[in-house]
Design a protein around this motif. Structure first.
Motif, PDB file in Angstrom:
ATOM      1  N   ASN A  56      -0.620  -1.428   0.621  1.00  9.47           N
ATOM      2  CA  ASN A  56       0.069  -2.212   1.649  1.00  9.47           C
ATOM      3  C   ASN A  56       1.535  -1.818   1.809  1.00  9.47           C
ATOM      4  O   ASN A  56       2.321  -2.564   2.393  1.00  9.47           O
ATOM      5  CB  ASN A  56      -0.028  -3.707   1.315  1.00  9.47           C
ATOM      6  N   ASN A 107      -5.579  -5.742  -4.041  1.00 13.60           N
ATOM      7  CA  ASN A 107      -4.465  -4.981  -3.465  1.00 13.60           C
ATOM      8  C   ASN A 107      -3.318  -5.877  -3.011  1.00 13.60           C
ATOM      9  O   ASN A 107      -2.615  -5.582  -2.039  1.00 13.60           O
ATOM     10  CB  ASN A 107      -4.942  -4.119  -2.289  1.00 13.60           C
ATOM     11  N   ASP A 108      -3.126  -6.996  -3.709  1.00 11.91           N
ATOM     12  CA  ASP A 108      -2.109  -7.945  -3.278  1.00 11.91           C
ATOM     13  C   ASP A 108      -1.652  -8.783  -4.469  1.00 11.91           C
ATOM     14  O   ASP A 108      -2.202  -8.696  -5.565  1.00 11.91           O
ATOM     15  CB  ASP A 108      -2.680  -8.856  -2.189  1.00 11.91           C
TER      16      ASP A 108
END
Length: 278
Positions: A56, A107-108
């Motif tokens: 991201n 992914n965060d």
């Protein structure tokens, strides 16, 4: 200086390992590359200005966070010395502790106070009052103990994840289905909901992590380790390794210490010490 502690028996079904990362100088994304470890983490920053670089993009990292598993990888930097403490959580722990599926934060990361309110600030403030690493580990352990459900429930996913770790990823999805007498479709549905990976993806990730950990230990020839974990030759393994890190295995085999070798690969090394079997 980097230190670790394996979870106590009371926490072994929730916590894989606690660790301290202490980098006494500014560091770059290239210095601090981390492969996916297949689990969520609680991170508490004591000093530094860390940023996370992942799928991201680049983002500032808060003073505390609940992070998901990054895929394929992530890295971090800081323009000043950095120290933080981490808790590597078992894959289903984010749901048991915070009612948040690991798949929801893949992914965060989210700020820790978003899932536990003022207790996040209280934890960090108490850690800052202490100077000894072991005392800080004690504090983190007591913090998690107080958050445990009164009557924890264990399901097929917990038992199967234990089996995958016990076998170090050297098994097939069908063996998991037979072990719990469940269908492959049911298992895949549960894994995607809880973990965000298919059972096969998770198995391959765990197998890769254990392979890296044993290579980093340096007690066996690399080729012997690769054969044991089912990689038919070094180029087969290196395709995977290059995807996550680089084309140079010396990050694991070289004499020079680095964060990947002495810190994050160690999370997988002594899993047998803290495997929980309900």
């Amino acid at each position: 200086m980097h230190q670790h502690r394996v979870a106590s028996k009371e926490l072994s079904h929730i916590v894989e390992r606690m660790y301290e990362i202490d980098i006494p100088h500014a560091s770059t994304f290239e210095d601090n590359q981390v492969i996916p470890i297949g689990m969520g983490t609680i991170s508490v920053v004591m000093k530094g200005n860390p940023r996370i670089k992942g799928i991201n993009g680049i983002r500032p990292f808060p003073k505390y966070a609940l992070g998901g598993q990054y895929f394929p990888t992530f890295s971090f930097d800081s323009d000043i010395p950095l120290q933080y403490y981490g808790i590597a959580l078992r894959p289903t722990a984010t749901y048991k502790l915070f009612d948040t599926y690991l798949a929801e934060i893949q992914n965060d990361f989210i700020r820790l106070d978003e899932v536990m309110g003022d207790k996040a600030d209280q934890l960090r403030d108490r850690m800052l009052e202490l100077e000894d690493t072991e005392e800080r580990f004690d504090l983190l352990e007591n913090f998690i103990l107080q958050m445990l459900p009164v009557s924890p429930k264990y399901n097929h996913i917990d038992v199967i994840i234990d089996l995958i770790y016990e076998k170090q990823g050297i098994l097939k999805v069908q063996e998991l289905c037979e072990h719990e007498d469940i269908s492959r479709r049911y298992l895949e549905k549960k894994f995607k909901k809880h973990i965000g990976f298919t059972p096969g993806q998770f198995i391959r990730q765990v197998r890769f992590n254990f392979t890296c950990a044993q290579i980093a230990e340096g007690t066996e020839p690399v080729n012997d380790i690769l054969v044991k974990f089912g990689y038919y030759d070094r180029s087969h393994f290196m395709k995977k390794f290059k995807k996550y890190h680089s084309n140079d295995l010396s990050v694991l085999t070289g004499d020079e210490d680095n964060l990947f070798k002495i810190a994050f690969s160690r999370i997988m090394r002594t899993d047998s010490e803290n495997t929980f079997h309900p």
